[in-house]
Enzyme design. Structure first.
Site, PDB file in Angstrom:
ATOM      1  N   ARG A  74      37.329 102.623  80.127  1.00 56.48           N
ATOM      2  CA  ARG A  74      36.384 103.622  79.631  1.00 56.48           C
ATOM      3  C   ARG A  74      36.338 104.868  80.536  1.00 56.48           C
ATOM      4  O   ARG A  74      36.217 105.997  80.058  1.00 56.48           O
ATOM      5  CB  ARG A  74      35.012 102.936  79.580  1.00 56.48           C
ATOM      6  CG  ARG A  74      34.010 103.560  78.730  1.00 56.48           C
ATOM      7  CD  ARG A  74      34.253 103.318  77.275  1.00 56.48           C
ATOM      8  NE  ARG A  74      33.214 104.020  76.555  1.00 56.48           N
ATOM      9  CZ  ARG A  74      32.795 103.714  75.355  1.00 56.48           C
ATOM     10  NH1 ARG A  74      33.360 102.733  74.686  1.00 56.48           N
ATOM     11  NH2 ARG A  74      31.856 104.405  74.780  1.00 56.48           N
ATOM     12  N   HIS A 118      20.309 112.722  67.022  1.00 54.47           N
ATOM     13  CA  HIS A 118      20.052 111.296  66.783  1.00 54.47           C
ATOM     14  C   HIS A 118      19.159 111.167  65.543  1.00 54.47           C
ATOM     15  O   HIS A 118      18.136 111.858  65.456  1.00 54.47           O
ATOM     16  CB  HIS A 118      19.364 110.698  68.011  1.00 54.47           C
ATOM     17  CG  HIS A 118      18.956 109.283  67.824  1.00 54.47           C
ATOM     18  ND1 HIS A 118      19.857 108.282  67.524  1.00 54.47           N
ATOM     19  CD2 HIS A 118      17.742 108.680  67.870  1.00 54.47           C
ATOM     20  CE1 HIS A 118      19.217 107.143  67.399  1.00 54.47           C
ATOM     21  NE2 HIS A 118      17.928 107.358  67.597  1.00 54.47           N
ATOM     22  N   ASP A 150      21.750 112.800  78.718  1.00 56.05           N
ATOM     23  CA  ASP A 150      21.756 112.294  80.093  1.00 56.05           C
ATOM     24  C   ASP A 150      22.488 110.952  80.084  1.00 56.05           C
ATOM     25  O   ASP A 150      23.156 110.609  79.110  1.00 56.05           O
ATOM     26  CB  ASP A 150      20.326 112.218  80.659  1.00 56.05           C
ATOM     27  CG  ASP A 150      19.446 111.212  79.931  1.00 56.05           C
ATOM     28  OD1 ASP A 150      19.970 110.436  79.081  1.00 56.05           O
ATOM     29  OD2 ASP A 150      18.240 111.178  80.212  1.00 56.05           O
ATOM     30  N   GLY A 152      21.450 107.966  79.790  1.00 55.66           N
ATOM     31  CA  GLY A 152      20.888 106.889  78.980  1.00 55.66           C
ATOM     32  C   GLY A 152      21.339 106.955  77.536  1.00 55.66           C
ATOM     33  O   GLY A 152      22.157 107.793  77.150  1.00 55.66           O
ATOM     34  N   ASP A 154      20.251 107.952  74.121  1.00 56.71           N
ATOM     35  CA  ASP A 154      19.287 108.759  73.366  1.00 56.71           C
ATOM     36  C   ASP A 154      17.996 109.010  74.141  1.00 56.71           C
ATOM     37  O   ASP A 154      16.909 109.059  73.568  1.00 56.71           O
ATOM     38  CB  ASP A 154      18.978 108.094  72.007  1.00 56.71           C
ATOM     39  CG  ASP A 154      20.233 107.918  71.160  1.00 56.71           C
ATOM     40  OD1 ASP A 154      21.132 108.775  71.241  1.00 56.71           O
ATOM     41  OD2 ASP A 154      20.325 106.913  70.429  1.00 56.71           O
TER      42      ASP A 154
HETATM   43  C1  GRF Z   1      24.040 111.803  61.805  1.00 56.35           C
HETATM   44  O1  GRF Z   1      22.863 111.344  61.183  1.00 56.35           O
HETATM   45  C2  GRF Z   1      24.005 111.566  63.283  1.00 56.35           C
HETATM   46  O2  GRF Z   1      22.766 111.809  63.863  1.00 56.35           O
HETATM   47  C3  GRF Z   1      24.354 110.119  63.330  1.00 56.35           C
HETATM   48  O3  GRF Z   1      25.398 109.969  62.391  1.00 56.35           O
HETATM   49  C4  GRF Z   1      25.247 110.970  61.390  1.00 56.35           C
HETATM   50  C5  GRF Z   1      26.509 111.770  61.368  1.00 56.35           C
HETATM   51  O4  GRF Z   1      26.634 112.482  60.181  1.00 56.35           O
HETATM   52  N1  GRF Z   1      24.681 109.685  64.655  1.00 56.35           N
HETATM   53  P1  GRF Z   1      27.811 113.534  59.947  1.00 56.35           P
HETATM   54  O5  GRF Z   1      29.109 112.917  60.447  1.00 56.35           O
HETATM   55  O6  GRF Z   1      27.457 114.785  60.697  1.00 56.35           O
HETATM   56  O7  GRF Z   1      27.837 113.751  58.472  1.00 56.35           O
END
Ligand code: GRF
Length: 209
Positions: A74, A118, A150, A152, A154
Site C-alpha cells: 500500500r 462523503h 486527514d 482518519g 471521513d
Molecule cells: C458519491 O456519493 C461519493 O460521495 C461516494 O460515492 C459516490 C460517487 O459518485 N463516495 P460518482 O462516482 O461521483 O457518481
C-alpha cells in the site's frame, strides 16, 4: 490557500475517481465557465474501465490509473499515486467518489489541499456504507459532507454539508441518488469558494477568506 500559481490563473484541480464520476462531471461542467476560477488539469483513478475516466477523456482532460495491485504494498502505491498527482502541480486535489484511503506520503505532499466528499452528515456514518448505514439506523435526515482529508476515515475538518430527507419508501439506491444530487451542488459551490476566496483551517474550523 490554495493560491493559484499565477495571479488570475485558474486554480489547478486534480480529481480522483473510482466509479461513475457524476461528481467529476459536475466539476467539469462548472469549470467550463472561466468565472468559476478553476480548471481540471487531470483525472486519476485506482482502476481501469470506469465511466469517470471516460468523462475526463471526452473533455480532453488527461487521465492516469494507479492500481493498488500493481504495487508490492500500500505504501508503494501511495508513493506512486502521490508522484502521479504531483506531476500535474495541483492547487487542490478533489477526491470525488475515490474509494481508497490515501496514505502518509500523499498527505505529506498535499495535506490541507485535499478534499473528499462523503455521502453522509459527518460525524455520523463514516466509511464505505454511508447511505446504507443511515437507512438502517432510521434517521429522517442525512446528506453529504465535504471535508479536508486527514489520516482518519471521513474525519477531517468540514468544509460544507448539505442535508436531504429520508423517505419512508427509500432503498439504498434511491436515497443515495437523492444525496448525490445535493452532493454535486455542494461540491461545485464549496470548491469554487475554496479556489476563488481561499480558506483557513483553525481548530478544525474551515473558513473561507
Ligand atoms: C458519491 O456519493 C461519493 O460521495 C461516494 O460515492 C459516490 C460517487 O459518485 N463516495 P460518482 O462516482 O461521483 O457518481
Amino acid at each position: 490557500m490554495p493560491i493559484p500559481a499565477a495571479p488570475d490563473a485558474p486554480a489547478r484541480l486534480v480529481v480522483l475517481v473510482s466509479g461513475g464520476g457524476t461528481n467529476l462531471q459536475a466539476l467539469l461542467d462548472a469549470t467550463a465557465d472561466p468565472a468559476y476560477g478553476a480548471e481540471v488539469v487531470a483525472v486519476g483513478a485506482d482502476r481501469d474501465g470506469i465511466a469517470g475516466l471516460d468523462r475526463a477523456t471526452a473533455r480532453g482532460v488527461p487521465t492516469f490509473v494507479e492500481r493498488v495491485g500493481a504495487h508490492p504494498d500500500r505504501a508503494a502505491w501511495d508513493a506512486a499515486l502521490t508522484a502521479r498527482v504531483a506531476a500535474h502541480e495541483p492547487d487542490l486535489v478533489v477526491l470525488a467518489g475515490f474509494m481508497k484511503l490515501v496514505g502518509a506520503a500523499f498527505l505529506d505532499r498535499f495535506g490541507g489541499r485535499v478534499v473528499n466528499t462523503h455521502p453522509a452528515l459527518s460525524p455520523a456514518f463514516p466509511g464505505m456504507r454511508g447511505p446504507a448505514d443511515a437507512l438502517a439506523y432510521g434517521v429522517k435526515i442525512t446528506g453529504a459532507t465535504l471535508f479536508v482529508v486527514d489520516a482518519g476515515v471521513d474525519t477531517g475538518p468540514i468544509v460544507a454539508q448539505t442535508a436531504v430527507p429520508v423517505a419512508d419508501d427509500d432503498d439504498v439506491e434511491t436515497l443515495h441518488e437523492r444525496i448525490k444530487t445535493a452532493e454535486r451542488a455542494m461540491l461545485v459551490e464549496a470548491v469554487g469558494r475554496m479556489v476563488r476566496d481561499g480558506y483557513t483551517i483553525t481548530d478544525r474550523k474551515v473558513r473561507f477568506s
